[in-house]
Write an enzyme that holds these catalytic residues in place. Sequence first.
Site, mmCIF file in Angstrom:
data_model
loop_
_atom_site.group_PDB
_atom_site.id
_atom_site.type_symbol
_atom_site.label_atom_id
_atom_site.label_comp_id
_atom_site.label_asym_id
_atom_site.label_seq_id
_atom_site.Cartn_x
_atom_site.Cartn_y
_atom_site.Cartn_z
ATOM 1 N N GLU A 80 -10.597 16.242 7.058
ATOM 2 C CA GLU A 80 -11.680 15.260 7.040
ATOM 3 C C GLU A 80 -11.738 14.557 8.394
ATOM 4 O OE1 GLU A 80 -11.046 11.668 4.575
ATOM 5 O OE2 GLU A 80 -9.252 12.705 3.870
ATOM 6 N N CYS A 112 -9.580 13.628 0.995
ATOM 7 C CA CYS A 112 -8.184 14.096 0.912
ATOM 8 C C CYS A 112 -7.992 15.198 -0.128
ATOM 9 C CB CYS A 112 -7.263 12.913 0.619
ATOM 10 S SG CYS A 112 -7.453 11.601 1.810
ATOM 11 N N HIS A 234 -1.144 12.606 -4.252
ATOM 12 C CA HIS A 234 -1.686 12.328 -2.924
ATOM 13 C C HIS A 234 -1.107 10.970 -2.496
ATOM 14 C CE1 HIS A 234 -4.149 11.339 0.375
ATOM 15 N NE2 HIS A 234 -4.922 10.487 -0.279
HETATM 16 N N1 COA Z 1 6.506 -8.568 0.532
HETATM 17 C C1 COA Z 1 6.330 -7.593 -0.391
HETATM 18 N N2 COA Z 1 5.111 -7.136 -0.787
HETATM 19 C C2 COA Z 1 4.021 -7.694 -0.221
HETATM 20 C C3 COA Z 1 4.140 -8.748 0.732
HETATM 21 C C4 COA Z 1 5.451 -9.155 1.104
HETATM 22 N N3 COA Z 1 5.635 -10.122 2.012
HETATM 23 N N4 COA Z 1 2.894 -9.097 1.104
HETATM 24 C C5 COA Z 1 2.017 -8.332 0.406
HETATM 25 N N5 COA Z 1 2.715 -7.476 -0.403
HETATM 26 C C6 COA Z 1 2.172 -6.481 -1.314
HETATM 27 C C7 COA Z 1 0.955 -6.958 -2.082
HETATM 28 O O1 COA Z 1 1.333 -7.688 -3.249
HETATM 29 C C8 COA Z 1 0.277 -5.640 -2.409
HETATM 30 O O2 COA Z 1 0.937 -5.017 -3.485
HETATM 31 P P1 COA Z 1 0.170 -4.854 -4.901
HETATM 32 O O3 COA Z 1 -1.089 -4.103 -4.613
HETATM 33 O O4 COA Z 1 1.139 -4.085 -5.715
HETATM 34 O O5 COA Z 1 -0.101 -6.221 -5.379
HETATM 35 C C9 COA Z 1 0.596 -4.776 -1.177
HETATM 36 O O6 COA Z 1 1.684 -5.398 -0.507
HETATM 37 C C10 COA Z 1 -0.570 -4.707 -0.186
HETATM 38 O O7 COA Z 1 -0.980 -6.021 0.075
HETATM 39 P P2 COA Z 1 -2.521 -6.397 0.132
HETATM 40 O O8 COA Z 1 -2.661 -7.835 0.360
HETATM 41 O O9 COA Z 1 -3.224 -5.808 -1.049
HETATM 42 O O10 COA Z 1 -2.904 -5.592 1.463
HETATM 43 P P3 COA Z 1 -4.270 -5.406 2.190
HETATM 44 O O11 COA Z 1 -5.355 -6.243 1.615
HETATM 45 O O12 COA Z 1 -3.964 -5.585 3.621
HETATM 46 O O13 COA Z 1 -4.695 -3.861 1.907
HETATM 47 C C11 COA Z 1 -4.678 -1.555 1.333
HETATM 48 C C12 COA Z 1 -3.834 -2.828 1.465
HETATM 49 C C13 COA Z 1 -3.816 -0.445 0.801
HETATM 50 C C14 COA Z 1 -5.834 -1.787 0.360
HETATM 51 C C15 COA Z 1 -5.239 -1.179 2.740
HETATM 52 O O14 COA Z 1 -4.154 -0.897 3.592
HETATM 53 C C16 COA Z 1 -6.146 0.024 2.720
HETATM 54 O O15 COA Z 1 -7.341 -0.091 2.463
HETATM 55 N N6 COA Z 1 -5.604 1.223 3.025
HETATM 56 C C17 COA Z 1 -6.338 2.472 2.918
HETATM 57 C C18 COA Z 1 -6.249 2.989 1.508
HETATM 58 C C19 COA Z 1 -6.782 4.382 1.442
HETATM 59 O O16 COA Z 1 -6.423 5.183 2.280
HETATM 60 N N7 COA Z 1 -7.633 4.707 0.474
HETATM 61 C C20 COA Z 1 -8.278 5.983 0.448
HETATM 62 C C21 COA Z 1 -7.499 7.088 -0.115
HETATM 63 S S1 COA Z 1 -6.800 6.864 -1.685
#
Ligand code: COA
Length: 354
Positions: A80, A112, A234
């Site tokens: 992709e 993916c 995945h």
């Molecule tokens: N210690 C431990 N865990 C922590 C933390 C800390 N200090 N701070 C945050 N976290 C956890 C959060 O609780 C969350 O876990 P949960 O979802 O189980 O609650 C996780 O870390 C991620 O934190 P979050 O605030 O949700 O992160 P974010 O808003 O920055 O975004 C994603 C995370 C994954 C949504 C983002 O990286 C993303 O969009 N990635 C791409 C995803 C993708 O590829 N999708 C397409 C294919 S499936």
Amino acid sequence: MSIVGIDKAALYSSHYAVELSTLASARGVDPDKYSVGLGLHTMAVSPPDEDIITLAANATAKLLEGESLTDIDTILFATESGIDQSKAAGIYIHRLFNLPKHCRTLELKQACYSATAGLQLGLSLLKDNPKRKILLIASDIARYGLNSSGEATQGAGAIAMLLTVNPRLVAIESGSGFVSEEAMDFWRPNYRDEALVDGKYSCELYLKLLRESFEEYSQVTGRVYADHQHFLYHIPFPRLAEKAHQKLMLCSLVSKLDSDSLSALLHPGFVYGRQIGNCYTASLYIGLLSLLEQHTQDLSGHRVGFYSYGSGACSEYFSGLIQPHYRKVLHASFHQALLAQRQILTYQEYEQFY
Ligand code: COA
């Protein structure tokens, strides 16, 4: 009915990586968010002179070492992050490896998921001509943009696989469950180098389609959770795959595993992904190599459940049986050295590469 599947596989990832603790400190984020919250340690970073073709060529070079090339008559290239809207990336691989003239070449795209589409297409071609060998490559560079919410879930890597009858690595069983549902959870329009993602929605959809494709798979094959010894997902980031497994257990009315047992079950499949990051369509199959190469026990005869998801969205659940003597065709020391010998970038170097 002939047995078909993955005969051999080799992976390649960039020679450069950035520690997610380095990224966390540059972004003013607690490093546990990445290491615990996402389950990632380092991510591969491609230098400016690397693309999906050079990644794929390196994986293919390892795969084809000592291999007779004469029966390879199909190249399926899943990506992709393609470099051309018209010409298939596999055409370059065909020339670089001097593959037979009478060979068909095709690029596949569905986020993916596309390597799984390539796998199923390749396996059906094998049933038509059991002498043929099919080169299936999945190669991607995951780019979300500096300081974007997806930044910590980038990565780069390729896996090259040879599909044959009587495979030595994993026989893919017939019957699977698949689902399509139009959604804007992740996309990359033609004018952009970086993907756009609605991360939370994408994770929700990944989990929803897991249930729907597993239910269909169970209905088609009659197999239930307990028929599988291993589970691969995945892996945009390992924590999502853990959540997926918890969801699969819940839907299958299986009692919850404590965190040590969950980790023992899933960790071997995450070892490479934690170090490389997301490789989009290659991620599931890098997870397979990680399981086979990192698990300490002999897995011969074990059944593996595979969950493939591609945003946009399409998913498929299928299964495979690990073949006797599979260890003889692994390249574990090559892969481990590849990851151990990478150059770790400073934050400034990462940004310059970007
Ligand atoms: N210690 C431990 N865990 C922590 C933390 C800390 N200090 N701070 C945050 N976290 C956890 C959060 O609780 C969350 O876990 P949960 O979802 O189980 O609650 C996780 O870390 C991620 O934190 P979050 O605030 O949700 O992160 P974010 O808003 O920055 O975004 C994603 C995370 C994954 C949504 C983002 O990286 C993303 O969009 N990635 C791409 C995803 C993708 O590829 N999708 C397409 C294919 S499936």
